[in-house]
Motif scaffolding. Structure first.
Motif, PDB file in Angstrom:
ATOM      1  N   ASP A  70       0.861  -1.184   0.000  1.00 53.51           N
ATOM      2  CA  ASP A  70       0.000   0.000   0.000  1.00 53.51           C
ATOM      3  C   ASP A  70       0.901   1.239   0.000  1.00 53.51           C
ATOM      4  O   ASP A  70       1.816   1.322   0.825  1.00 53.51           O
ATOM      5  CB  ASP A  70      -0.851  -0.060   1.287  1.00 53.51           C
ATOM      6  CG  ASP A  70      -1.888   1.039   1.408  1.00 53.51           C
ATOM      7  OD1 ASP A  70      -2.074   1.802   0.447  1.00 53.51           O
ATOM      8  OD2 ASP A  70      -2.523   1.128   2.478  1.00 53.51           O
ATOM      9  N   HIS A 118      -1.041   2.589   9.340  1.00 55.46           N
ATOM     10  CA  HIS A 118      -1.433   1.282   9.892  1.00 55.46           C
ATOM     11  C   HIS A 118      -0.353   0.237   9.668  1.00 55.46           C
ATOM     12  O   HIS A 118       0.477   0.362   8.765  1.00 55.46           O
ATOM     13  CB  HIS A 118      -2.734   0.834   9.225  1.00 55.46           C
ATOM     14  CG  HIS A 118      -2.699   0.912   7.721  1.00 55.46           C
ATOM     15  ND1 HIS A 118      -2.343  -0.146   6.932  1.00 55.46           N
ATOM     16  CD2 HIS A 118      -2.915   1.948   6.864  1.00 55.46           C
ATOM     17  CE1 HIS A 118      -2.371   0.226   5.658  1.00 55.46           C
ATOM     18  NE2 HIS A 118      -2.715   1.495   5.577  1.00 55.46           N
ATOM     19  N   HIS A 124      -5.071  -3.683   6.600  1.00 50.99           N
ATOM     20  CA  HIS A 124      -4.976  -2.820   7.787  1.00 50.99           C
ATOM     21  C   HIS A 124      -4.781  -3.685   9.020  1.00 50.99           C
ATOM     22  O   HIS A 124      -5.708  -4.347   9.456  1.00 50.99           O
ATOM     23  CB  HIS A 124      -6.239  -1.971   7.936  1.00 50.99           C
ATOM     24  CG  HIS A 124      -6.433  -1.016   6.798  1.00 50.99           C
ATOM     25  ND1 HIS A 124      -7.533  -1.053   5.968  1.00 50.99           N
ATOM     26  CD2 HIS A 124      -5.663  -0.010   6.330  1.00 50.99           C
ATOM     27  CE1 HIS A 124      -7.419  -0.108   5.044  1.00 50.99           C
ATOM     28  NE2 HIS A 124      -6.297   0.537   5.238  1.00 50.99           N
ATOM     29  N   ALA A 132       2.457   0.790   7.101  1.00 52.73           N
ATOM     30  CA  ALA A 132       2.157   1.716   6.010  1.00 52.73           C
ATOM     31  C   ALA A 132       2.050   3.080   6.687  1.00 52.73           C
ATOM     32  O   ALA A 132       1.013   3.425   7.249  1.00 52.73           O
ATOM     33  CB  ALA A 132       0.864   1.326   5.316  1.00 52.73           C
ATOM     34  N   GLU A 171       1.591   6.893   6.761  1.00 58.41           N
ATOM     35  CA  GLU A 171       0.997   7.875   5.851  1.00 58.41           C
ATOM     36  C   GLU A 171       0.773   9.199   6.540  1.00 58.41           C
ATOM     37  O   GLU A 171       0.410   9.239   7.708  1.00 58.41           O
ATOM     38  CB  GLU A 171      -0.278   7.360   5.182  1.00 58.41           C
ATOM     39  CG  GLU A 171      -1.222   6.567   6.000  1.00 58.41           C
ATOM     40  CD  GLU A 171      -2.286   5.883   5.126  1.00 58.41           C
ATOM     41  OE1 GLU A 171      -2.796   6.501   4.179  1.00 58.41           O
ATOM     42  OE2 GLU A 171      -2.616   4.728   5.415  1.00 58.41           O
ATOM     43  N   GLU A 178       2.333   8.139   1.376  1.00 65.13           N
ATOM     44  CA  GLU A 178       2.326   6.903   2.166  1.00 65.13           C
ATOM     45  C   GLU A 178       3.438   5.999   1.662  1.00 65.13           C
ATOM     46  O   GLU A 178       3.625   5.841   0.451  1.00 65.13           O
ATOM     47  CB  GLU A 178       0.973   6.195   2.000  1.00 65.13           C
ATOM     48  CG  GLU A 178       0.881   4.838   2.685  1.00 65.13           C
ATOM     49  CD  GLU A 178      -0.488   4.191   2.501  1.00 65.13           C
ATOM     50  OE1 GLU A 178      -1.228   4.581   1.573  1.00 65.13           O
ATOM     51  OE2 GLU A 178      -0.817   3.293   3.285  1.00 65.13           O
TER      52      GLU A 178
HETATM   53 MG    MG Z   1      -2.812   2.926   3.759  1.00 72.18          MG
END
Ligand code: MG
Length: 259
Positions: A106, A169, A176, A200, A202, A233
């Motif tokens: 992600d 996350h 997630h 991840a 962000e 991110e």
């Molecule tokens: Mg994300």
């Protein structure tokens, strides 16, 4: 509960992260005036499937597309459309996820379409800097909110405001995972960072300090004032040697290719 990754898992996640970073750069290079966000979405979905992976967002809680494309006052979760033509001066955020060999990747990037205002440039710079500051705050035994504190402070010092309603996350077998990583807060709180944690990270920043508004489509988060927003991110693993950015420097990769 934090799900720490083994070296074998990290190796797969690093491959996936490199793929998502490469795709993101390819997508934003195609984000020129006149292009529709729907075209970008179709292109990205084909790229992911041809690479032997699957789009992570399409169908996730009913989200209808491969990419989230968010322009100007749209912060995140914008839905791509054949009706949305990019214009010179737009600030475009693209968020994309993929799933391959059991693991998610992600990442997100905000880029100018054509040339944008000095305020937009400065907002992008502050948001990227905040992500870098968070990465530099990663250390084994440190706390999650050390990263939040670094992000929030960096953005605030540059005269902008972080988004409080959305978080970074953990990531792995789920898109997630724990922990949630807010963009603000005091240091020294939340779970400890252990070797094998993949996040991840962000940062979402904007020019106003109002609560975000969700459009009637149920997804698109926008600034209440119509002010600009930016979103970056990247995936960071906590290793014995320090933080490792699995997605690499996506912004630099984009700048090199844009020239
Ligand atoms: Mg994300």
């Amino acid at each position: 509960m934090l799900r720490l990754k083994t070296d074998r898992e990290l190796a797969i996640m690093e491959e996936n992260a490199a793929m998502v970073a490469e795709l993101l750069v390819e997508v934003v290079l195609r984000a020129t005036p006149g292009t529709t966000t729907g075209e970008l979405d179709r292109w990205a979905e084909r790229w992911i499937r041809e690479a032997g992976a699957e789009p992570a967002f399409k169908g996730y809680r009913g989200f209808p597309a491969t990419l989230c494309t968010s322009r100007n006052d749209e912060i995140l979760h914008g839905i791509p459309s054949e009706k949305v033509h990019l214009e010179d001066g737009d600030l475009l955020s693209v968020d994309v996820g993929l799933h391959r060999q059991g693991y998610f990747a992600d990442a997100a990037l905000t880029v100018p379409v054509g040339s944008v205002s000095p305020q937009a440039e400065s907002l992008m710079g502050a948001t990227r800097g905040a992500l870098r500051a968070a990465g530099e705050a990663v250390r084994i035994g440190g706390r999650i909110s050390d990263l939040s504190h670094a992000m929030g402070g960096y953005v605030r010092q540059r005269g902008f405001h972080v988004v409080r309603e959305f978080v970074g996350h953990g990531i792995g077998r789920e898109l997630h995972e724990d922990p949630q990583i807010p963009n603000f807060g005091p240091p020294g709180q939340g779970p400890k960072l252990w070797e094998g944690l993949v996040m991840a990270l962000e940062v979402m920043a904007k020019t106003d300090d109002e609560p975000v508004v969700i459009r009637e489509d149920g997804w698109t988060a926008v600034t209440a004032s119509g002010g600009l927003s930016a979103h970056y991110e990247e995936m960071v693993a906590v290793t014995a040697d320090g933080p490792k950015v699995l997605t690499g420097n996506i912004w630099e990769a984009y700048c090199r290719r844009r020239m």
